[in-house]
Design an enzyme around this catalytic site. Structure first.
Site, PDB file in Angstrom:
ATOM      1  N   ASN A 122     -12.985  -4.758  10.382  1.00  0.00           N
ATOM      2  CA  ASN A 122     -11.865  -4.545   9.453  1.00  0.00           C
ATOM      3  C   ASN A 122     -10.841  -5.618   9.762  1.00  0.00           C
ATOM      4  O   ASN A 122     -10.364  -5.697  10.888  1.00  0.00           O
ATOM      5  CB  ASN A 122     -11.288  -3.134   9.680  1.00  0.00           C
ATOM      6  CG  ASN A 122      -9.977  -2.914   8.967  1.00  0.00           C
ATOM      7  OD1 ASN A 122      -9.690  -3.566   7.969  1.00  0.00           O
ATOM      8  ND2 ASN A 122      -9.180  -1.998   9.476  1.00  0.00           N
ATOM      9  N   GLY A 123     -10.502  -6.456   8.784  1.00  0.00           N
ATOM     10  CA  GLY A 123      -9.525  -7.518   9.027  1.00  0.00           C
ATOM     11  C   GLY A 123     -10.019  -8.835   8.473  1.00  0.00           C
ATOM     12  O   GLY A 123     -10.953  -8.867   7.663  1.00  0.00           O
TER      13      GLY A 123
ATOM     14  N   CYS B 218     -10.761  -1.427   4.616  1.00  0.00           N
ATOM     15  CA  CYS B 218     -12.016  -1.121   5.292  1.00  0.00           C
ATOM     16  C   CYS B 218     -11.813   0.043   6.262  1.00  0.00           C
ATOM     17  O   CYS B 218     -10.833   0.112   6.980  1.00  0.00           O
ATOM     18  CB  CYS B 218     -12.581  -2.297   6.073  1.00  0.00           C
ATOM     19  SG  CYS B 218     -12.868  -3.750   5.095  1.00  0.00           S
TER      20      CYS B 218
ATOM     21  N   LYS C 135       3.220   3.280 -10.463  1.00  0.00           N
ATOM     22  CA  LYS C 135       2.248   4.392 -10.494  1.00  0.00           C
ATOM     23  C   LYS C 135       1.354   4.285 -11.721  1.00  0.00           C
ATOM     24  O   LYS C 135       0.156   4.454 -11.638  1.00  0.00           O
ATOM     25  CB  LYS C 135       2.956   5.754 -10.511  1.00  0.00           C
ATOM     26  CG  LYS C 135       3.568   6.235  -9.233  1.00  0.00           C
ATOM     27  CD  LYS C 135       2.620   6.673  -8.143  1.00  0.00           C
ATOM     28  CE  LYS C 135       2.225   5.519  -7.275  1.00  0.00           C
ATOM     29  NZ  LYS C 135       3.078   5.132  -6.206  1.00  0.00           N
TER      30      LYS C 135
ATOM     31  N   TRP D   9     -13.420  -2.948   1.782  1.00  0.00           N
ATOM     32  CA  TRP D   9     -12.522  -3.498   0.754  1.00  0.00           C
ATOM     33  C   TRP D   9     -12.659  -5.012   0.901  1.00  0.00           C
ATOM     34  O   TRP D   9     -12.221  -5.584   1.884  1.00  0.00           O
ATOM     35  CB  TRP D   9     -11.091  -3.035   0.993  1.00  0.00           C
ATOM     36  CG  TRP D   9     -10.139  -3.435  -0.085  1.00  0.00           C
ATOM     37  CD1 TRP D   9      -9.858  -2.745  -1.224  1.00  0.00           C
ATOM     38  CD2 TRP D   9      -9.326  -4.618  -0.133  1.00  0.00           C
ATOM     39  NE1 TRP D   9      -8.929  -3.431  -1.974  1.00  0.00           N
ATOM     40  CE2 TRP D   9      -8.578  -4.581  -1.328  1.00  0.00           C
ATOM     41  CE3 TRP D   9      -9.145  -5.710   0.719  1.00  0.00           C
ATOM     42  CZ2 TRP D   9      -7.679  -5.576  -1.698  1.00  0.00           C
ATOM     43  CZ3 TRP D   9      -8.250  -6.704   0.356  1.00  0.00           C
ATOM     44  CH2 TRP D   9      -7.533  -6.633  -0.843  1.00  0.00           C
TER      45      TRP D   9
ATOM     46  N   GLU E  89      -1.189   1.436 -11.353  1.00  0.00           N
ATOM     47  CA  GLU E  89      -2.225   1.706 -10.351  1.00  0.00           C
ATOM     48  C   GLU E  89      -3.280   2.677 -10.855  1.00  0.00           C
ATOM     49  O   GLU E  89      -4.460   2.509 -10.580  1.00  0.00           O
ATOM     50  CB  GLU E  89      -1.585   2.323  -9.098  1.00  0.00           C
ATOM     51  CG  GLU E  89      -0.754   1.379  -8.287  1.00  0.00           C
ATOM     52  CD  GLU E  89      -0.266   2.029  -6.996  1.00  0.00           C
ATOM     53  OE1 GLU E  89       0.513   2.998  -7.086  1.00  0.00           O
ATOM     54  OE2 GLU E  89      -0.655   1.581  -5.921  1.00  0.00           O
TER      55      GLU E  89
ATOM     56  N   LYS F   9      -5.833   2.021   0.399  1.00  0.00           N
ATOM     57  CA  LYS F   9      -4.643   2.744   0.843  1.00  0.00           C
ATOM     58  C   LYS F   9      -3.856   1.979   1.892  1.00  0.00           C
ATOM     59  O   LYS F   9      -2.643   1.963   1.885  1.00  0.00           O
ATOM     60  CB  LYS F   9      -5.096   4.097   1.403  1.00  0.00           C
ATOM     61  CG  LYS F   9      -3.976   4.995   1.859  1.00  0.00           C
ATOM     62  CD  LYS F   9      -3.378   5.692   0.686  1.00  0.00           C
ATOM     63  CE  LYS F   9      -2.191   6.543   1.048  1.00  0.00           C
ATOM     64  NZ  LYS F   9      -1.288   6.682  -0.097  1.00  0.00           N
TER      65      LYS F   9
ATOM     66  N   ARG G 277      -9.581   3.787   2.316  1.00  0.00           N
ATOM     67  CA  ARG G 277      -9.235   2.464   2.847  1.00  0.00           C
ATOM     68  C   ARG G 277      -9.977   1.331   2.129  1.00  0.00           C
ATOM     69  O   ARG G 277      -9.687   0.151   2.344  1.00  0.00           O
ATOM     70  CB  ARG G 277      -9.560   2.404   4.340  1.00  0.00           C
ATOM     71  CG  ARG G 277      -8.827   3.443   5.154  1.00  0.00           C
ATOM     72  CD  ARG G 277      -9.206   3.338   6.607  1.00  0.00           C
ATOM     73  NE  ARG G 277      -8.820   2.045   7.135  1.00  0.00           N
ATOM     74  CZ  ARG G 277      -7.639   1.768   7.641  1.00  0.00           C
ATOM     75  NH1 ARG G 277      -6.715   2.690   7.694  1.00  0.00           N
ATOM     76  NH2 ARG G 277      -7.363   0.571   8.095  1.00  0.00           N
TER      77      ARG G 277
ATOM     78  N   HIS H 201      18.263  -9.059 -21.544  1.00  0.00           N
ATOM     79  CA  HIS H 201      18.144 -10.471 -21.146  1.00  0.00           C
ATOM     80  C   HIS H 201      16.710 -10.990 -21.299  1.00  0.00           C
ATOM     81  O   HIS H 201      16.364 -12.019 -20.722  1.00  0.00           O
ATOM     82  CB  HIS H 201      18.633 -10.647 -19.704  1.00  0.00           C
ATOM     83  CG  HIS H 201      20.087 -10.289 -19.537  1.00  0.00           C
ATOM     84  ND1 HIS H 201      21.103 -11.073 -20.022  1.00  0.00           N
ATOM     85  CD2 HIS H 201      20.678  -9.197 -18.992  1.00  0.00           C
ATOM     86  CE1 HIS H 201      22.268 -10.502 -19.754  1.00  0.00           C
ATOM     87  NE2 HIS H 201      22.032  -9.357 -19.131  1.00  0.00           N
TER      88      HIS H 201
ATOM     89  N   GLU I 125       9.137   2.337  -9.524  1.00  0.00           N
ATOM     90  CA  GLU I 125       8.071   3.150  -8.933  1.00  0.00           C
ATOM     91  C   GLU I 125       7.228   3.815 -10.020  1.00  0.00           C
ATOM     92  O   GLU I 125       6.003   3.883  -9.914  1.00  0.00           O
ATOM     93  CB  GLU I 125       8.699   4.174  -7.975  1.00  0.00           C
ATOM     94  CG  GLU I 125       7.746   5.183  -7.352  1.00  0.00           C
ATOM     95  CD  GLU I 125       6.610   4.584  -6.542  1.00  0.00           C
ATOM     96  OE1 GLU I 125       6.607   3.375  -6.271  1.00  0.00           O
ATOM     97  OE2 GLU I 125       5.672   5.340  -6.214  1.00  0.00           O
TER      98      GLU I 125
HETATM   99  O1  M6R Z   1       1.448   2.117   3.970  1.00  0.00           O
HETATM  100  P1  M6R Z   1       2.585   1.380   3.333  1.00  0.00           P
HETATM  101  O2  M6R Z   1       3.672   2.280   2.870  1.00  0.00           O
HETATM  102  O3  M6R Z   1       3.130   0.287   4.211  1.00  0.00           O
HETATM  103  O4  M6R Z   1       1.943   0.701   2.072  1.00  0.00           O
HETATM  104  C1  M6R Z   1       2.672  -0.146   1.236  1.00  0.00           C
HETATM  105  C2  M6R Z   1       1.955  -0.377  -0.076  1.00  0.00           C
HETATM  106  O5  M6R Z   1       0.712  -0.960   0.139  1.00  0.00           O
HETATM  107  C3  M6R Z   1       1.761   0.932  -0.847  1.00  0.00           C
HETATM  108  O6  M6R Z   1       2.970   1.580  -1.070  1.00  0.00           O
HETATM  109  C4  M6R Z   1       1.067   0.653  -2.185  1.00  0.00           C
HETATM  110  O7  M6R Z   1       1.946  -0.031  -3.035  1.00  0.00           O
HETATM  111  C5  M6R Z   1       0.575   1.952  -2.806  1.00  0.00           C
HETATM  112  N1  M6R Z   1      -0.650   1.718  -3.479  1.00  0.00           N
HETATM  113  C6  M6R Z   1       1.555   2.553  -3.734  1.00  0.00           C
HETATM  114  O8  M6R Z   1       1.065   3.601  -4.473  1.00  0.00           O
END
Ligand code: M6R
Length: 611
Positions: A99-100, A2, A488, A73, A491, A606, A27, A507, A484
């Site tokens: 927000n929260g 949010c 990506k 969000w 996502e 984010k 956000r 395995h 990673e």
């Molecule tokens: O702001 P942060 O690095 O603490 O965030 C951690 C994760 O939420 C963040 O890396 C998330 O996995 C991203 N969407 C990765 O692309």
């Protein structure tokens, strides 16, 4: 999670709020709304993005000098018009954005329902707002006092902004666990979840702390704690330019941020790494050098991509500093009753510096005597402030929801910290140290070379975009890179992708392999290269498609792959900063080819400020 914006002053509030919401849309973006003081309180809200709200507002009287806005969000209640913020109180005199999460909202809702309150949304926010109004009514107190009483009762995390029809130029704000920045202008104030909504108006900001409440009028900012004592606001200068948060000619923020990496890694090294003298200057490390080099162990806590950076760092710290390292998901660590010794060092890695799980995890470890070292991108963020020492990654604002440039900057910072500690501890030879300093210094230029292969990777994306699953494999330093890469792809393209250590494949995951499964190997030349090549052969023997990130000129490995993406040679310790780039591009171009919004993937946000 949010985005919130507020304005009070002589200007028209609505355009400032809308522009601010667009900047904070990273956000959360499932619904949006504004409340304006326009001869009474007017609330407009809608499911969907800020642009849709803007369309809905065409022709409406938007004149107001005070207002608040929200981009959501969803936590409590599906994304819908009625669950969108702002919420109005039962009397209609108050409007609030939040927000929260209010964890004990169900109990409070029950109490209010028993008193006859009904609710028009499923949100915890509407409950808190009516709770505040009920306190105001019962105690015959002003809004500020009612907010203070209510917040002493609630558990959870919040930033709230409230406006009251009877005090049209005042915004009441409070924070615990979610970020809030107040921008100070001349006879005006701006509020935001981060500083981006106020960038073109002021460079003077106050970061509100937990358990603080602010009463904001055009020409007055009063900050208090929940005990009603005044606090002197600590005004800081913003070091951020407008250009840094704009797309700069790129189609998407994600592509811009991928392409910025030569510069962002350079910025991260600049002023710290000096190859002429072979020194690494990091004030945050020097300040706590004794505790750092005598650490019994290092525990790295992080989430998502930052957790992957932590995994790479585990290999580096153990190799160079000979300190045992554990890498923890912050969300598990915080609830596990972990064993923490006073001699432990906790490294918190976070781009946003606002991730709730990471923040709570470090508070918990701090209480048990560990030293908290933050590796954070956003200056002044909650994790940066909760850390006793640390190093900023200086990657600049990262707007694309998928983290790219922050990851490579985290790797650069963590490598420098490891090298500095290793030198101080004498666990590295002078020759190796100087070699690695030079290798690190050469990374930005090599990243620029990797980026030149974007057209080729785009073509690969077209070829593989219809695959239903992907496997990503790597060993050693390249194992976290494989994780990673898979994250990506998930996502951005919504394709199921799994990351594994290459040797672990036999395995279990090898059962997935057939002619339809693309397997992405991270196979740059390192200590494990031959073993990774054997793993590739195992995939080929089962008719799997092998796509690999390999070094330029590695024709032997290329010969057994279906497709390759190349990166320049580099020492294995710094190589992840290169091998990750083609995987970022691959995810980006597949997402694009499938027609998805790569900057705002579905269901994501984010900054994850809820647990
Ligand atoms: O702001 P942060 O690095 O603490 O965030 C951690 C994760 O939420 C963040 O890396 C998330 O996995 C991203 N969407 C990765 O692309």
């Amino acid at each position: 999670m949010c985005g919130i914006v507020g304005y009070t002053g002589p200007r028209e509030a609505y355009p400032i709020i809308i522009k601010g919401l667009k900047r904070l849309e990273y956000r959360g973006y499932d619904s949006t709304g504004v409340a304006l003081q326009n001869s009474g309180l007017k609330v407009y809200k809608k499911k969907g993005r800020v642009a849709e709200l803007e369309d809905m507002m065409i022709g409406k009287d938007i004149h107001a000098h005070t207002g608040i806005g929200h981009t959501r969000w969803a936590t409590h209640g599906e994304p819908s018009d009625r669950n969108a913020h702002p919420h109005s109180s039962a009397s209609g005199k108050l409007a609030m954005i939040h927000n929260g999460i209010i964890e004990n909202y169900a109990q409070i809702k029950k109490e209010l329902s028993n008193k006859g309150y009904t609710f028009s949304s499923d949100t915890d926010t509407e409950v808190l707002l009516n709770f505040i109004e009920e306190i105001q009514k019962n105690n015959q107190c002003n809004l500020e006092e009612a907010v203070r009483i209510a917040l002493k009762r609630v558990t959870g995390a919040y930033v709230i902004l409230l406006i009251d029809e009877t005090h049209p130029d005042t915004i009441i704000a409070a924070r615990k666990g979610s970020p809030l920045v107040i921008g100070i202008g001349k006879g005006e104030h701006f509020l935001g979840s981060d500083a981006t909504p106020m960038l073109e108006y002021t460079k003077e900001v106050v970061y509100v702390n937990d358990y603080e409440l602010a009463i904001i009028k055009p020409d007055e900012l009063i900050l208090k704690n929940l005990g009603n004592e005044k606090i002197t606001p600590y005004v800081q200068k913003l070091d951020m330019e407008l250009a840094a948060i704009e797309k700069g000619g790129y189609e998407h923020f994600m592509l811009k941020e991928i392409n910025e990496q030569p510069e962002t890694i350079y910025d991260c090294l600049r002023g710290r790494l000096d190859i002429t003298t072979g020194t690494i200057t990091m004030a945050g490390v020097e300040k706590e050098m004794e505790r750092l080099i005598h650490a019994n162990r290092i525990v790295i806590v992080a989430c998502g991509t930052s957790w992957h950076a932590g995994l790479v760092a585990e290999y580096i710290f153990e190799e160079l500093c000979r300190i045992p390292v554990e890498v923890e998901y912050a969300s598990e660590f915080r609830y596990r009753n972990p064993v923490i010794f006073p001699g432990d060092v906790i490294i918190a890695v976070s781009q946003s510096g606002e991730t709730a799980d990471t923040l709570v995890a470090i508070e918990k470890a701090k209480d048990q005597g560990a030293l908290i070292f933050g590796v954070v991108n956003v200056v002044g963020s909650s994790i940066a402030r909760a850390s006793q020492a640390g190093a900023y990654t200086h990657a600049g604002p990262e707007i694309g929801v998928a983290s790219t440039k922050a990851f490579t900057a985290q790797l650069a910072v963590l490598t420098m910290v490891a090298l500095k500690l290793a030198k101080q501890k004498n666990t590295i030879s002078e020759e190796r140290y100087l070699h690695l300093v030079n290798e690190l210094h050469a990374i930005p230029e090599k990243v620029a070379i990797v980026l030149e292969s974007a057209p080729l990777i785009k073509a690969l994306a077209e070829k593989y975009k219809d695959a239903e699953d992907f496997l990503y494999l790597g060993r050693g330093y390249n194992f976290p890179v494989a994780l990673e890469g898979a994250l990506k792809l998930k996502e951005i393209s919504y394709i199921h992708a799994e990351g594994y250590p290459a040797a672990e494949m036999k395995h279990g995951p090898i059962a997935l392999v057939d002619e339809n499964l693309p397997v992405v190997f991270v196979a740059t030349r390192d200590s494990f290269h031959e073993k990774v090549v054997s793993n590739m052969q195992e995939i080929k023997a089962r008719k799997g498609k092998v796509i690999a990130v390999i070094n330029e000129g590695d024709t032997d490995t290329a010969a057994i792959c279906d497709d390759v993406m190349t990166v320049p040679e580099a020492n294995e310790i710094v190589a992840p900063m290169l091998s990750t780039i083609p995987l970022q591009l691959l995810a980006y171009y597949i997402g694009l080819a499938k027609g998805y919004d790569v900057d705002k993937p579905r269901n994501l946000a984010k900054s994850v400020t809820v647990e």
